[in-house]
Design a protein around this motif. Structure first.
Motif, short mmCIF file in Angstrom:
data_model
loop_
_atom_site.label_atom_id
_atom_site.label_comp_id
_atom_site.label_asym_id
_atom_site.label_seq_id
_atom_site.Cartn_x
_atom_site.Cartn_y
_atom_site.Cartn_z
N GLN A 30 0.76 -1.05 0.19
CA GLN A 30 -0.15 -0.02 0.11
C GLN A 30 0.87 1.19 0.06
O GLN A 30 1.81 1.39 0.76
N LYS A 31 0.57 2.00 -0.85
CA LYS A 31 1.19 3.41 -0.91
C LYS A 31 0.24 4.43 -0.70
O LYS A 31 -0.69 4.69 -1.47
N ALA A 32 0.70 5.36 0.20
CA ALA A 32 -0.17 6.51 0.61
C ALA A 32 0.63 7.90 0.41
O ALA A 32 1.50 8.01 1.05
N SER A 33 -0.13 8.60 -0.42
CA SER A 33 0.61 10.09 -0.59
C SER A 33 -0.72 11.18 -0.13
O SER A 33 -1.67 11.13 -0.73
N MET A 34 -0.40 11.63 1.23
CA MET A 34 -1.25 12.34 1.91
C MET A 34 -0.87 13.75 2.41
O MET A 34 0.43 14.03 2.67
N SER A 35 -1.77 14.78 2.61
CA SER A 35 -1.52 16.12 3.01
C SER A 35 -1.06 15.82 4.37
O SER A 35 -1.16 14.78 5.10
N ASP A 36 -0.66 17.11 4.95
CA ASP A 36 -0.06 17.00 6.48
C ASP A 36 -1.16 16.28 7.21
O ASP A 36 -2.28 16.63 7.33
N LEU A 37 -0.68 15.39 8.45
CA LEU A 37 -1.64 14.56 9.23
C LEU A 37 -2.30 15.42 10.05
O LEU A 37 -3.53 15.03 10.40
N GLY A 38 -1.74 16.54 10.75
CA GLY A 38 -2.60 17.45 11.44
C GLY A 38 -3.52 18.18 11.05
O GLY A 38 -4.17 18.97 11.96
N SER A 39 -3.86 18.43 9.78
CA SER A 39 -4.73 19.33 9.25
C SER A 39 -5.98 18.98 9.61
O SER A 39 -6.91 19.80 9.41
N TYR A 40 -6.41 17.60 9.97
CA TYR A 40 -7.66 17.44 10.30
C TYR A 40 -8.13 18.14 11.61
O TYR A 40 -9.54 18.11 11.53
N TYR A 41 -7.28 18.36 12.11
CA TYR A 41 -7.76 19.11 13.46
C TYR A 41 -7.88 20.57 13.49
O TYR A 41 -7.25 21.32 12.85
N VAL A 42 -9.20 21.04 14.15
CA VAL A 42 -9.47 22.52 14.19
C VAL A 42 -9.43 22.94 15.48
O VAL A 42 -9.70 22.01 16.45
N PHE A 43 -8.77 24.02 15.88
CA PHE A 43 -8.63 24.67 17.26
C PHE A 43 -9.06 26.03 17.40
O PHE A 43 -9.06 26.75 16.51
N SER A 44 -9.92 26.05 18.75
CA SER A 44 -10.53 27.26 19.02
C SER A 44 -10.56 27.44 20.47
O SER A 44 -11.22 26.35 21.00
N SER A 45 -10.31 28.38 21.10
CA SER A 45 -10.73 28.65 22.41
C SER A 45 -12.15 29.04 22.83
O SER A 45 -12.70 29.25 24.21
N ALA A 46 -13.11 29.19 21.69
CA ALA A 46 -14.38 30.04 22.06
C ALA A 46 -15.28 28.67 22.14
O ALA A 46 -16.36 28.87 22.48
N GLY A 47 -14.86 27.37 21.78
CA GLY A 47 -15.83 26.32 21.90
C GLY A 47 -15.86 25.40 20.80
O GLY A 47 -15.16 25.66 19.71
N PHE A 48 -16.56 24.28 20.83
CA PHE A 48 -16.76 23.32 19.74
C PHE A 48 -17.37 23.93 18.77
O PHE A 48 -18.49 24.74 19.00
N ALA A 49 -17.10 23.60 17.60
CA ALA A 49 -17.82 23.91 16.08
C ALA A 49 -18.12 25.30 16.07
O ALA A 49 -19.17 25.68 15.53
N THR A 50 -17.17 26.16 16.38
CA THR A 50 -17.38 27.61 16.18
C THR A 50 -16.67 28.16 15.02
O THR A 50 -16.71 29.36 14.61
N LEU A 51 -16.29 27.02 13.97
CA LEU A 51 -15.54 27.67 13.01
C LEU A 51 -16.43 26.76 11.54
O LEU A 51 -16.98 25.76 11.97
N PRO A 52 -16.38 27.08 10.53
CA PRO A 52 -17.22 26.50 9.48
C PRO A 52 -16.50 25.04 9.44
O PRO A 52 -15.66 24.61 9.60
N VAL A 53 -17.91 24.14 8.80
CA VAL A 53 -17.40 22.76 8.59
C VAL A 53 -15.95 22.50 7.90
O VAL A 53 -15.31 21.56 8.04
N GLY A 54 -15.95 23.42 6.84
CA GLY A 54 -14.64 23.15 5.91
C GLY A 54 -13.57 23.86 6.37
O GLY A 54 -12.58 24.13 5.58
N PHE A 55 -13.56 24.50 7.60
CA PHE A 55 -12.32 25.39 7.82
C PHE A 55 -11.15 24.49 7.96
O PHE A 55 -10.94 23.57 8.34
N THR A 56 -9.93 25.08 7.62
CA THR A 56 -8.44 24.52 7.75
C THR A 56 -7.63 25.59 7.93
O THR A 56 -7.76 26.68 7.78
N SER A 57 -6.31 24.98 8.65
CA SER A 57 -5.30 25.97 8.87
C SER A 57 -4.07 25.60 8.03
O SER A 57 -3.14 25.83 8.24
N LEU A 58 -4.34 24.76 7.30
CA LEU A 58 -3.22 24.37 6.46
C LEU A 58 -2.84 25.05 5.35
O LEU A 58 -3.73 25.30 4.38
#
Length: 800
Positions: free
Chosen positions: A327-355
């Motif tokens: 199996q060969k996998a070529s993937m974007s940076d692994l941590g990009s799936y995580y979203v961070f905010s001090s305001a609480g859960f789901a406070t950014l759009p569903v498609g938000f990324t910092s990548l």
């Protein structure tokens, strides 16, 4: 020219078939019937051929077949199922007669079900497990909750990898942290379960193994609770065993194309056939290629796999199988799936990324080789020996913030993640089925050994942003970061870099085991007595190796109330060696797990569908936690106390009526701390242990028209529901910030015609904002990973 030659060849074959068909007198007579086993279960995929005629049929999932267009006369039917003794049935037809016959194969239920599983039964229900689980007992009689996810269920649900929704078919199974499509990380009964493939434990770190592509997967077996007959050391919550496709002896193939949302393009090819005229040398080859993006910008997941298998029937009693999977996998940076905010859960759009665009991704090469030798001494004794080698190499990085600020800004950081894993494993076990007087003995005994090494460099980091030029989550700029891209040192040998930061792990284990299932009163009462002695030497985080040994017993009772119903009870144990130093200077003991389980299983409608109801309790002892009276840098620990997981599980699978298939399950799970050692202040009795949802429920229903001009048209609908989710690592300081109920509705339509299968599914029909996450106290921020919004998949498969 090639196209013209192909058309001419097809035409010639059609003319030849017509010529042969003309040799057999046509009429209005027919022969139909039903094929069953000696125990009355339907026999699928059985070939029925009219001797000296091209006419014939293959039995369906209910064991039914029909041969039409027969003139008056005498016919001899040849009935065959690959690998078993053929049968001959003579039928005499009068003019225009419709004869009805019943055929009962002289095979045991276990043998038939193994063949059905290997050849891909067209059902959501299985009645036996693969030989890699080492059991000889039908699932109805096994004193444990074992669920099989068949290839048919995976195909209908368009599951393309192990992390792509397969768990909806099993009660109580969830995923905590997604890591995209890299790792599956399934939890059940309050803890992460072990990942197996063909009977080998493929776990070599906290982040593995790489998710299996479904192109080479036949079915998946979920074993709830400890399994001393195969689990040398691991969490007592259980395991899942991915069973790969093997040669069937039939010459056939299947090609598939899938397109979908987020630029999904996928192609698969499955070839199955003979390499020698005598049928002793067989092959299976599965190929897959995929390009896929995400609902988040700059993410991609491109996968490729090659999985050849060759088997050789050395003689009537001995078979050798060699299997290789790449199996060969070529993937974007692994941590990009995580979203961070001090305001609480789901406070950014569903498609938000910092990548940011242009950040180098992660490349993975995963190689596995497996050799399997089986020898049948006689009808009562069989020995199996197999060896496996796995080599995994990963070069990439993982994003994680250095700081998350209340004003919505953050400083992104990228850390190196250069890793490799090597595992060498071997097993040998003996199966026996004998009688002493009126007592039946299903015997299992064997040995397994494994050596595993893991090296990882996550010690290099690079901040993408600077103080005063932070990344703004409310107005994200995904262009080149102000502090530039990372340039990590991957030139120094990985072993040296891993050793310098404590990124090494190793394990060696040896286990011997014996199990006897004693059957009394014509096998209506079955008592399982088993034991395993395992020695494990393990080192983690660069620490010294620690050796632990333990004997784990297994006692089970299963009673058949009738041919379709059984009740059971089970007591089993498991243990997990752990590293650390006790503050009192004592010896570190392995984590021990005790599992107590009771259940009832029933087959309905002649075995076409079944149900299972289970109650269980798991206790875990000796787990370490940091010593509160010592400096954190000391590395000293104390014994925490006791954890308890308990719950109820219900599973239903199979064909409820003609054309109607259903998977439904529900689990109530509760996991808490029940005893705290003296001096432990970070937790108290009654605290929740993360890693589960209190309520999980899943349904997948498919109905396919069986008659009329729309015959073959099917409709599907699926629901996933989670509530009371306890998947966090740290408790939120805001009691109102909890993970909400998760409800995901899917629907689909399909069509089967001759050799073509069309499948169209809509996932997350209601377009809900779905996510999983946790609070991280050291960042004083919430993080979550979103599921895709409404998305589509369309596939076409051609069987030849």
């Amino acid at each position: 020219m090639r196209r013209i030659y192909g058309l001419l060849l097809c035409a010639a074959m059609l003319l030849l078939g017509a010529a042969k068909a003309s040799e057999t007198p046509e009429g209005n007579g027919s022969i139909r019937g039903k094929i069953t086993t000696t125990e009355g279960a339907a026999a699928a995929d059985v070939t029925i051929q009219v001797k000296n005629s091209p006419k014939g049929a293959i039995s369906d999932a209910d064991g039914n077949f029909q041969i039409k267009g027969l003139a008056a006369g005498s016919y001899e039917l040849h009935i065959s199922l690959m690998g078993y003794q053929d049968l001959t049935e003579k039928v005499t037809l009068a003019a225009n007669e419709a004869a009805v016959i019943s055929i009962r194969l002289q095979l045991t239920q276990k043998e038939l079900e193994e063949v059905i599983i290997k050849t891909g039964v067209r059902s959501y229900k299985a009645s036996a497990v693969s030989s890699s689980l080492r059991l000889q007992t039908p699932l109805l009689q096994v004193p444990q909750n074992i669920q099989v996810v068949t290839g048919k269920a995976l195909a209908d649900q368009q599951v393309i990898s192990m992390s792509d929704g397969a768990i909806r078919n099993v009660s109580g199974a969830i995923r905590m942290e997604h890591w995209g499509d890299m790792y599956t990380n399934i939890t059940a009964r309050g803890s992460q379960i072990q990942a197996f493939r063909n009977g080998f434990n493929m776990v070599n770190s906290f982040w593995g193994p790489l998710t299996e592509d479904m192109s080479f997967v036949d079915h998946i077996e979920f074993v709830k609770g400890p399994a001393g007959f195969m689990l040398g050391n691991g969490d007592p919550s259980g395991l899942y065993n991915v069973v790969t496709k093997k040669p069937t002896g039939q010459t056939k193939g299947e090609a598939g194309l899938t397109i979908g949302s987020f630029d999904l393009y996928r192609a698969t090819l499955d070839l199955d056939g003979k390499l020698s005229k005598d049928g002793k040398l067989l092959y299976r080859l599965n190929l897959a290629g995929q390009q896929k993006k995400s609902h988040r910008a700059n993410e991609y997941n491109n996968r490729y796999s090659i999985a050849p298998v060759i088997s050789y029937q050395i003689d009537n009693k001995t078979k050798l199988t060699a299997e290789y999977t790449w199996q060969k996998a070529s993937m974007s940076d692994l941590g990009s799936y995580y979203v961070f905010s001090s305001a609480g859960f789901a406070t950014l759009p569903v498609g938000f990324t910092s990548l940011p665009a242009g950040l180098p991704g992660t490349n993975i090469n995963d190689h596995t080789v497996l050799l399997n030798l089986q020898h049948q001494f006689n009808s009562h004794w069989k020995v199996t020996a197999q060896a496996g080698y796995s080599n995994y190499r990963q070069v990439g990085s993982s994003m994680w913030p250095n700081a998350v600020n209340p004003n919505g800004t953050m400083i992104r950081s990228v850390g190196s993640w250069d890793a490799k894993s090597a595992m060498t494993m071997a097993q040998a076990y003996l199966n026996g089925d004998i009688a002493t007087g009126k007592v039946r003995h299903r015997i299992l005994g064997g040995i397994d050994v494994a050596t595993k090494e893991y090296f990882a460099d996550w010690g290099q980091s690079h901040a993408l942003d600077t103080v005063g030029a932070e990344f703004n989550t409310r107005n994200p700029n995904l262009g080149a970061p102000v502090n530039g891209y990372p340039s990590f040192n991957f030139r120094t040998p990985l072993e040296q870099r891993a050793a310098a930061i404590g990124g090494t792990m190793s394990m060696r284990n040896t286990g011997v085991y014996f199990q006897d299932e004693l059957g009394f009163f014509d096998n209506l009462l079955r008592v399982t007595l088993a034991g395993r002695y395992t020695t494990v030497t393990q080192a983690q985080w660069g620490g010294a190796a620690i050796t632990a040994s333990r004997f784990t017993p297994r006692i089970g009772i299963s009673v058949s109330l009738d041919k379709q119903t059984s009740v059971y009870g089970l007591y089993d144990q498991a243990f997990v060696p752990q590293g650390g130093r006790l503050a009192n200077g004592g010896k570190v003991k392995p984590i021990t797990g005790n599992n107590l389980e009771f259940g009832i299983k029933r087959d309905w409608a002649g075995g076409r569908w079944n149900t299972g109801l289970t109650v269980y309790r798991i206790l875990k002892e000796n787990e370490l936690t940091a010593d509160p009276f010592s400096p954190p840098a000391s590395g000293l620990s104390i014994v925490m106390g006791q954890k308890r997981a308990q719950g109820i599980e219900f599973d239903l699978k199979g064909r409820l009526a003609k054309g109607l298939d259903l998977v439904a399950n529900y689990a109530l799970t509760d996991s808490k701390i029940t005893r705290v050692a003296n001096g432990v202040t970070s937790m108290k009795v009654g605290d929740v242990v993360p890693g589960y949802a209190r309520h999980t429920a899943n349904v997948w229903l498919t109905y396919r028209l069986q008659e009329g001009v729309l015959k073959g048209l099917g409709f599907s609908s699926g629901l996933m529901f989670l509530d009371g989710r306890k998947t966090y690592w740290d408790i939120s300081p805001d009691p109102n910030q909890v993970l909400p109920a998760y409800t995901k509705l899917d629907a689909g339509i399909s069509y089967e015609k001759d050799n073509l299968v069309f499948n169209f599914n809509v996932f997350n029909v209601l377009n809900k904002y779905l996510y999983n996450g946790s609070y991280y106290s050291w960042l004083k921020a919430y993080n979550w990973q979103t599921d895709p919004p409404r998305n589509l998949r369309f596939s076409v498969n051609y069987r030849f």
